[in-house]
Write an enzyme that holds these catalytic residues in place. Structure first.
Site, PDB file in Angstrom:
ATOM      1  N   LYS A  81       0.845  -1.195   0.000  1.00  0.00           N
ATOM      2  CA  LYS A  81       0.000   0.000   0.000  1.00  0.00           C
ATOM      3  C   LYS A  81       0.877   1.240   0.000  1.00  0.00           C
ATOM      4  O   LYS A  81       1.355   1.694   1.035  1.00  0.00           O
ATOM      5  CB  LYS A  81      -0.908   0.042   1.241  1.00  0.00           C
ATOM      6  CG  LYS A  81      -2.049   1.032   1.058  1.00  0.00           C
ATOM      7  CD  LYS A  81      -2.510   1.669   2.343  1.00  0.00           C
ATOM      8  CE  LYS A  81      -1.707   2.878   2.713  1.00  0.00           C
ATOM      9  NZ  LYS A  81      -1.725   3.989   1.743  1.00  0.00           N
TER      10      LYS A  81
ATOM     11  N   GLU B  10      10.195   2.094  10.031  1.00  0.00           N
ATOM     12  CA  GLU B  10      11.140   3.178   9.742  1.00  0.00           C
ATOM     13  C   GLU B  10      10.361   4.467   9.880  1.00  0.00           C
ATOM     14  O   GLU B  10       9.516   4.773   9.030  1.00  0.00           O
ATOM     15  CB  GLU B  10      11.672   3.049   8.309  1.00  0.00           C
ATOM     16  CG  GLU B  10      12.327   1.716   8.021  1.00  0.00           C
ATOM     17  CD  GLU B  10      13.759   1.658   8.472  1.00  0.00           C
ATOM     18  OE1 GLU B  10      14.353   0.592   8.430  1.00  0.00           O
ATOM     19  OE2 GLU B  10      14.296   2.717   8.883  1.00  0.00           O
TER      20      GLU B  10
ATOM     21  N   CYS C 167      13.207  11.674   5.498  1.00  0.00           N
ATOM     22  CA  CYS C 167      13.280  11.214   6.884  1.00  0.00           C
ATOM     23  C   CYS C 167      14.662  11.460   7.474  1.00  0.00           C
ATOM     24  O   CYS C 167      14.798  11.664   8.674  1.00  0.00           O
ATOM     25  CB  CYS C 167      12.915   9.745   6.959  1.00  0.00           C
ATOM     26  SG  CYS C 167      13.926   8.706   5.899  1.00  0.00           S
TER      27      CYS C 167
END
Ligand code: NAD
Length: 521
Positions: free
Chosen positions: A185, A258, A292
């Site tokens: 997804k 993560e 990130c």
């Protein structure tokens, strides 16, 4: 504001890309995919219903059996061909990444190169990493022990919008080569990127069934994916990561998470300021800070703070912003209105609490609806939201420090622990600092790409930045479960024949001492 769509993304091509999402009747609606460069609708995708997620899982499970039964070498060969296909289709991939995420061309190509890097790596090492391993048996010569690695079966991959290619393909690559099927997804805003890289994988020989893509509301389709998978890999915010971990925990399946970061950079007194400024610009403004690993806090030694900060602010002002499917601009757009509002709110809040804006600080809606300037703040007080909370935008705060100790303590005073950078002319000095930082990756004289791109080494976070590792051996074996098979020859492990009671105890004691003396593990 209009930006011409590249020919690679004409409506017929977009419709073709979306085809794998159609799964018969019962779909729940349509998703509008908008182009951040302009805010205009790029295409519409059929939303996957929960029932259709179930159907996708069934198809994937059925296809996984023969995929897992194929030799690792042949699965690795698919990766090698896929590598060539990705590099061959680099322009088309950059187009779709830019169209969906609004990032600059060079940021988009970084993802293409990254995926090729991961494909080459696992394509070359997977066979060796997955082959059965001899292990020391409990009784030397008598116990023959091997460790096998089996795929989990169906791995759920949930990925975000910010690195739509890297984070869609990266985990799928490891899961697939380990023999799993993937129920994926991606964020709905960037699903076309997933579909394009999947199409390249099919061209390279991946059976269509083993990588199923579903799209829809994260809070609906995400739990359906976790609920049907044997293992889950999630990349996204810490808040959603906790929800995924709870669901995975209840199902007793593994979850690699993560998550977010508030990544520090330390600029030592002996740093090359030219290198540090270049690294700070790339670290803070790559993908408009929606990374990130992005640097959001810089601790700079007071003896060089004035010069570093002035040069960094000047370099930030020179970053070229704009919307184009080409290499004209350094930095692109934020992904959408919510991200823009958050970035603006963090800057406004910091300024209201006394921070100074040395560069940027404002939206650039003349370029496109969600552009925001590369922003350098100083004097950010600990009460400001952006002092400790992830902004996930092109906003970085600079803080002078007097000592390495102070820099290390400030860097570690965070709930997060994903990435960090240390700049010093002495690698030994930087390494000593790096080892004391609570971060899963630390880059020396580089903001993030050295550690991330070293795909032979594990990558992931500590504290609220996540659990589990991608890349390297850890990142591959995470997609497997270990099975130990130990065959005992000639003599059983326990008491047997005359070797019972105290005799057995004396023999075992002598044996254990001998093994230790021989330094046999
Ligand atoms: P997000 O958590 O909102 O969404 C991530 C994904 O989770 C999306 O696909 C979303 O649809 C899905 N999702 C939403 N609700 C869900 C639920 N209840 N169950 C299952 N799935 C659900 O994150 P985001 O805002 O899109 O992404 C940005 C965040 O991701 C930032 O915090 C960033 O630091 C983090 N991130 C981390 C890494 C890393 O490797 N550590 C990489 C990229 C981004």
């Amino acid at each position: 504001m209009t930006v011409a769509l590249p020919a690679s993304l004409d409506p017929a091509r977009l419709a073709h890309l979306a085809l794998p999402l159609h799964r018969g009747s019962g779909g729940s609606g349509e998703i509008e995919v908008r182009m951040p460069f302009t805010g205009a609708v790029l295409t519409r995708l059929p939303e996957t219903s929960v029932e259709q997620v179930g159907e996708a899982a069934r198809i994937a499970r059925a296809a996984q059996k023969s995929w897992a039964a194929s030799a690792v070498a042949s699965r690795a060969a698919v990766l090698q061909r896929w590598h060539d296909a990705v590099l061959g289709a680099a322009d088309d991939l950059c187009d779709v990444v830019q169209a969906e995420s609004g990032k600059s061309r060079r940021d988009a190509f970084e993802e293409v190169a990254d995926v090729a890097n991961t494909l080459r790596y696992y394509g070359l090492v997977a066979e060796r990493m997955l082959e059965p391993k001899r292990r020391h048996g409990v009784l030397p010569l008598l116990t023959r022990t091997v460790e096998l690695r089996h795929p989990h079966g169906l791995v759920g991959v949930i990925s975000p919008w910010n690195y739509p290619l890297t984070l869609a393909a990266g985990d799928a690559i490891a899961a697939l080569v380990a023999g799993n099927a993937v129920l994926h997804k991606p964020d709905s805003r960037t699903a076309l990127t997933t579909l394009m890289v999947r199409e390249l994988a099919l061209g390279a020989g991946l059976p269509a069934g083993v990588w199923q893509v579903v799209v829809g509301d994260g809070a609906v389709v995400g739990p359906a994916v976790v609920g049907l998978s044997d293992h889950v890999v999630f990349t996204g915010s810490t808040a959603t990561g906790r929800i995924v971990a709870e669901q995975a925990g209840r199902r007793l399946i593994g979850a690699d998470l993560e998550l977010g970061g508030k990544n520090p950079m330390i600029v030592c007194a002996d740093a090359s300021l030219a290198r540090a400024v270049e690294g700070a610009v790339r670290g803070a403004f790559s993908s408009a800070g929606q990374l990130c690993l992005s640097i959001e806090r810089i601790y700079v030694h007071r003896s060089v703070a004035g010069e570093f900060t002035a040069r960094f602010a000047a370099a930030a002002r020179k970053v070229k912003l704009g919307a184009a499917f080409g290499y004209r601009y350094d930095m692109g757009s934020l992904v959408g209105p919510a991200q823009l509002a958050k970035v603006q709110a963090h800057v406004d809040d910091a300024v209201a609490r006394g921070a100074s804006v040395l560069a940027g600080g404002a939206p650039r809606t003349g370029l496109g609806p969600y552009f925001f300037e590369p922003t350098v703040l100083t004097g950010v007080p600990s009460t400001a939201t952006c002092f400790a909370t992830e902004t996930f935008g092109p906003v970085v705060s600079v803080y002078p420090v007097d000592t390495d100790e102070e820099a290390i303590a400030a860097a570690n005073a965070s709930e997060f622990g994903l990435n960090a950078a240390v700049y010093s002319r002495s690698v030994r000095h930087a390494r000593a600092i790096a080892e004391r930082l609570e971060a899963g990756t630390v880059n020396i004289n580089e903001p993030y790409a050295a550690a991330w791109g070293s795909v032979d080494a594990p990558m992931g976070g500590v504290k609220a930045s996540g659990i589990g590792r991608r890349h390297g051996r850890d990142g591959l074996l995470a997609h497997t479960w270990a099975q130990t098979i130990a065959a005992q020859r000639l003599w059983p492990v326990g008491e047997h024949g005359p070797l019972r009671g105290r005799v057995y105890q004396r023999l075992m004691t002598a044996g254990l001492k001998t093994l230790k003396g021989l330094r046999r593990p």
